[in-house]
Structure formats: structure tokens, C-alpha cells
Scaffold this motif. Structure first.
Motif, PDB file in Angstrom:
ATOM      1  N   LYS A 139      -1.748   2.894   2.202  1.00 14.10           N
ATOM      2  CA  LYS A 139      -0.992   1.752   1.736  1.00 14.10           C
ATOM      3  C   LYS A 139      -0.859   1.822   0.213  1.00 14.10           C
ATOM      4  CE  LYS A 139      -0.891  -3.226   2.154  1.00 14.10           C
ATOM      5  NZ  LYS A 139      -1.587  -4.414   2.588  1.00 14.10           N
ATOM      6  N   TYR A 140       0.319   1.451  -0.275  1.00 10.39           N
ATOM      7  CA  TYR A 140       0.555   1.451  -1.717  1.00 10.39           C
ATOM      8  C   TYR A 140      -0.355   0.435  -2.391  1.00 10.39           C
ATOM      9  CZ  TYR A 140       2.884   0.605  -6.157  1.00 10.39           C
ATOM     10  OH  TYR A 140       3.161   0.443  -7.496  1.00 10.39           O
ATOM     11  N   ASP A 141      -1.067   0.885  -3.384  1.00 15.71           N
ATOM     12  CA  ASP A 141      -1.969   0.026  -4.138  1.00 15.71           C
ATOM     13  C   ASP A 141      -1.538   0.044  -5.598  1.00 15.71           C
ATOM     14  OD1 ASP A 141      -4.031  -1.426  -5.229  1.00 15.71           O
ATOM     15  OD2 ASP A 141      -5.578   0.076  -4.835  1.00 15.71           O
ATOM     16  N   PRO A 142      -0.913  -1.053  -6.077  1.00 16.68           N
ATOM     17  CA  PRO A 142      -0.436  -1.060  -7.462  1.00 16.68           C
ATOM     18  C   PRO A 142      -1.554  -1.020  -8.497  1.00 16.68           C
ATOM     19  CG  PRO A 142      -0.144  -3.219  -6.477  1.00 16.68           C
ATOM     20  CD  PRO A 142      -0.616  -2.294  -5.394  1.00 16.68           C
ATOM     21  N   THR A 143      -2.797  -1.241  -8.070  1.00 18.81           N
ATOM     22  CA  THR A 143      -3.919  -1.185  -9.010  1.00 18.81           C
ATOM     23  C   THR A 143      -4.504   0.219  -9.138  1.00 18.81           C
ATOM     24  OG1 THR A 143      -5.564  -1.778  -7.323  1.00 18.81           O
ATOM     25  CG2 THR A 143      -4.495  -3.581  -8.507  1.00 18.81           C
ATOM     26  N   ASP A 144      -4.017   1.145  -8.328  1.00 17.83           N
ATOM     27  CA  ASP A 144      -4.514   2.522  -8.366  1.00 17.83           C
ATOM     28  C   ASP A 144      -3.650   3.345  -9.322  1.00 17.83           C
ATOM     29  OD1 ASP A 144      -5.480   5.052  -7.960  1.00 17.83           O
ATOM     30  OD2 ASP A 144      -5.026   5.128  -5.819  1.00 17.83           O
ATOM     31  N   PRO A 145      -4.188   3.756 -10.459  1.00 18.25           N
ATOM     32  CA  PRO A 145      -3.388   4.524 -11.429  1.00 18.25           C
ATOM     33  C   PRO A 145      -2.818   5.815 -10.857  1.00 18.25           C
ATOM     34  CG  PRO A 145      -5.424   3.783 -12.443  1.00 18.25           C
ATOM     35  CD  PRO A 145      -5.521   3.483 -10.959  1.00 18.25           C
ATOM     36  N   LYS A 146      -3.449   6.387  -9.836  1.00 21.35           N
ATOM     37  CA  LYS A 146      -2.926   7.614  -9.231  1.00 21.35           C
ATOM     38  C   LYS A 146      -1.640   7.340  -8.462  1.00 21.35           C
ATOM     39  CE  LYS A 146      -7.452   9.718  -8.812  1.00 21.35           C
ATOM     40  NZ  LYS A 146      -8.523  10.107  -7.897  1.00 21.35           N
ATOM     41  N   GLN A 147      -1.552   6.153  -7.843  1.00 26.54           N
ATOM     42  CA  GLN A 147      -0.353   5.777  -7.090  1.00 26.54           C
ATOM     43  C   GLN A 147       0.676   5.080  -7.968  1.00 26.54           C
ATOM     44  OE1 GLN A 147      -1.180   3.469  -3.587  1.00 26.54           O
ATOM     45  NE2 GLN A 147      -2.795   4.826  -2.916  1.00 26.54           N
ATOM     46  N   ASN A 148       0.234   4.431  -9.023  1.00 25.97           N
ATOM     47  CA  ASN A 148       1.113   3.626  -9.855  1.00 25.97           C
ATOM     48  C   ASN A 148       0.930   3.984 -11.327  1.00 25.97           C
ATOM     49  OD1 ASN A 148       2.696   1.679 -11.019  1.00 25.97           O
ATOM     50  ND2 ASN A 148       1.387  -0.026 -10.480  1.00 25.97           N
ATOM     51  N   LEU A 158       2.672   3.114 -13.728  1.00 23.86           N
ATOM     52  CA  LEU A 158       3.048   1.990 -14.589  1.00 23.86           C
ATOM     53  C   LEU A 158       1.833   1.136 -14.961  1.00 23.86           C
ATOM     54  CD1 LEU A 158       6.307   0.849 -12.761  1.00 23.86           C
ATOM     55  CD2 LEU A 158       6.120   2.196 -14.856  1.00 23.86           C
ATOM     56  N   ASN A 159       0.754   1.298 -14.229  1.00 24.85           N
ATOM     57  CA  ASN A 159      -0.465   0.519 -14.459  1.00 24.85           C
ATOM     58  C   ASN A 159      -1.642   1.471 -14.701  1.00 24.85           C
ATOM     59  OD1 ASN A 159      -2.484  -1.413 -14.477  1.00 24.85           O
ATOM     60  ND2 ASN A 159      -2.165  -2.115 -12.401  1.00 24.85           N
ATOM     61  N   PRO A 160      -1.650   2.176 -15.834  1.00 24.99           N
ATOM     62  CA  PRO A 160      -2.681   3.189 -16.070  1.00 24.99           C
ATOM     63  C   PRO A 160      -4.092   2.627 -16.191  1.00 24.99           C
ATOM     64  CG  PRO A 160      -1.388   2.865 -18.051  1.00 24.99           C
ATOM     65  CD  PRO A 160      -0.733   2.057 -16.964  1.00 24.99           C
ATOM     66  N   GLN A 161      -4.225   1.343 -16.529  1.00 25.84           N
ATOM     67  CA  GLN A 161      -5.558   0.747 -16.648  1.00 25.84           C
ATOM     68  C   GLN A 161      -6.076   0.251 -15.301  1.00 25.84           C
ATOM     69  OE1 GLN A 161      -4.817  -2.295 -19.530  1.00 25.84           O
ATOM     70  NE2 GLN A 161      -5.177  -0.934 -21.255  1.00 25.84           N
ATOM     71  N   GLY A 162      -5.232   0.235 -14.286  1.00 26.80           N
ATOM     72  CA  GLY A 162      -5.654  -0.229 -12.967  1.00 26.80           C
ATOM     73  C   GLY A 162      -5.908  -1.727 -12.908  1.00 26.80           C
ATOM     74  N   LEU A 163      -5.124  -2.489 -13.659  1.00 23.86           N
ATOM     75  CA  LEU A 163      -5.304  -3.939 -13.682  1.00 23.86           C
ATOM     76  C   LEU A 163      -4.978  -4.563 -12.339  1.00 23.86           C
ATOM     77  CD1 LEU A 163      -3.592  -4.719 -17.099  1.00 23.86           C
ATOM     78  CD2 LEU A 163      -6.032  -4.659 -16.627  1.00 23.86           C
ATOM     79  N   LYS A 164      -5.762  -5.550 -11.949  1.00 22.94           N
ATOM     80  CA  LYS A 164      -5.471  -6.331 -10.756  1.00 22.94           C
ATOM     81  C   LYS A 164      -4.511  -7.450 -11.144  1.00 22.94           C
ATOM     82  CE  LYS A 164      -9.748  -5.247  -8.499  1.00 22.94           C
ATOM     83  NZ  LYS A 164     -10.909  -5.712  -7.784  1.00 22.94           N
ATOM     84  N   PRO A 165      -3.777  -8.017 -10.177  1.00 22.89           N
ATOM     85  CA  PRO A 165      -2.798  -9.054 -10.514  1.00 22.89           C
ATOM     86  C   PRO A 165      -3.389 -10.236 -11.278  1.00 22.89           C
ATOM     87  CG  PRO A 165      -2.506  -8.363  -8.253  1.00 22.89           C
ATOM     88  CD  PRO A 165      -3.742  -7.674  -8.760  1.00 22.89           C
ATOM     89  N   CYS A 166      -4.631 -10.575 -11.005  1.00 22.74           N
ATOM     90  CA  CYS A 166      -5.247 -11.723 -11.687  1.00 22.74           C
ATOM     91  C   CYS A 166      -5.485 -11.460 -13.172  1.00 22.74           C
ATOM     92  CB  CYS A 166      -6.549 -12.099 -11.014  1.00 22.74           C
ATOM     93  SG  CYS A 166      -7.787 -10.775 -11.052  1.00 22.74           S
ATOM     94  N   CYS A 167      -5.575 -10.182 -13.564  1.00 24.12           N
ATOM     95  CA  CYS A 167      -5.895  -9.838 -14.945  1.00 24.12           C
ATOM     96  C   CYS A 167      -4.713  -9.253 -15.703  1.00 24.12           C
ATOM     97  CB  CYS A 167      -7.040  -8.838 -14.966  1.00 24.12           C
ATOM     98  SG  CYS A 167      -8.521  -9.440 -14.144  1.00 24.12           S
TER      99      CYS A 167
END
Length: 86
Positions: free
Chosen positions: A23-32, A34-43
Motif C-alpha cells: 500500500k502507498y505510504d506517503p510517510t515512507d521516503p522510499k515511496q514518496n 516529496l516527503n524526504p523527512q517522512g512526516l506524518k500528516p499530523c506533523c
């Protein structure tokens, strides 16, 4: 008998499609990327998030939708720029 019948149907004899690899995980820098820090939506996007929250606290419920439209749109744009699907 049913195996003979199922062999007549093209969709009955084909193997099941392979399950998705993950499943696509936007917090995973390997998959995304655009989010190199692996931030979660709350942060993610604390600047626009705090402006959005302040606006909703400042305006009452009926007025808040119109008054806070721009800050909400800015926050959504920031989240989308980090690869979150909203």
C-alpha cells in the motif's frame, strides 16, 4: 463437469492477478520522494496548520467556512506538495 464448463469461459481459467506489492505510504521516503523527512500528516505543514487552526478559533462556525477558505486551501496545497492524497 464444472471444470469442463469453466474451461470454456476465458475468465474462468485465467489465474488471479498478483496482489499489489504494498500500500502507498506517503510517510515512507522510499515511496514518496516529496516527503524526504517522512512526516506524518499530523506533523506536516505546521505553519499553514497553525494559521488554519487560529482562523477557525477566531471565527464562529457559520462565518468560518468563508473567512478561512484561503488558509484552508493553502494548508491543503502544502499537504499535497508533500505527497498526501486529500
Amino acid at each position: 463437469m464444472t471444470s469442463a464448463l469453466s474451461s470454456l469461459w476465458p475468465w474462468g481459467s485465467s489465474p488471479a492477478p498478483a496482489p499489489p506489492k504494498g500500500k502507498y505510504d506517503p510517510t515512507d521516503p522510499k515511496q514518496n520522494p516529496l516527503n524526504p523527512q517522512g512526516l506524518k500528516p499530523c506533523c506536516a505543514c505546521p505553519e499553514t496548520k497553525s494559521k488554519r487552526d487560529e482562523c477557525f478559533l477566531k471565527h464562529d462556525g457559520d462565518d468560518a467556512d468563508e473567512a478561512c477558505r484561503e488558509v484552508v486551501q493553502a494548508h491543503l496545497a502544502c499537504m499535497r506538495n508533500l505527497g498526501f492524497n486529500l
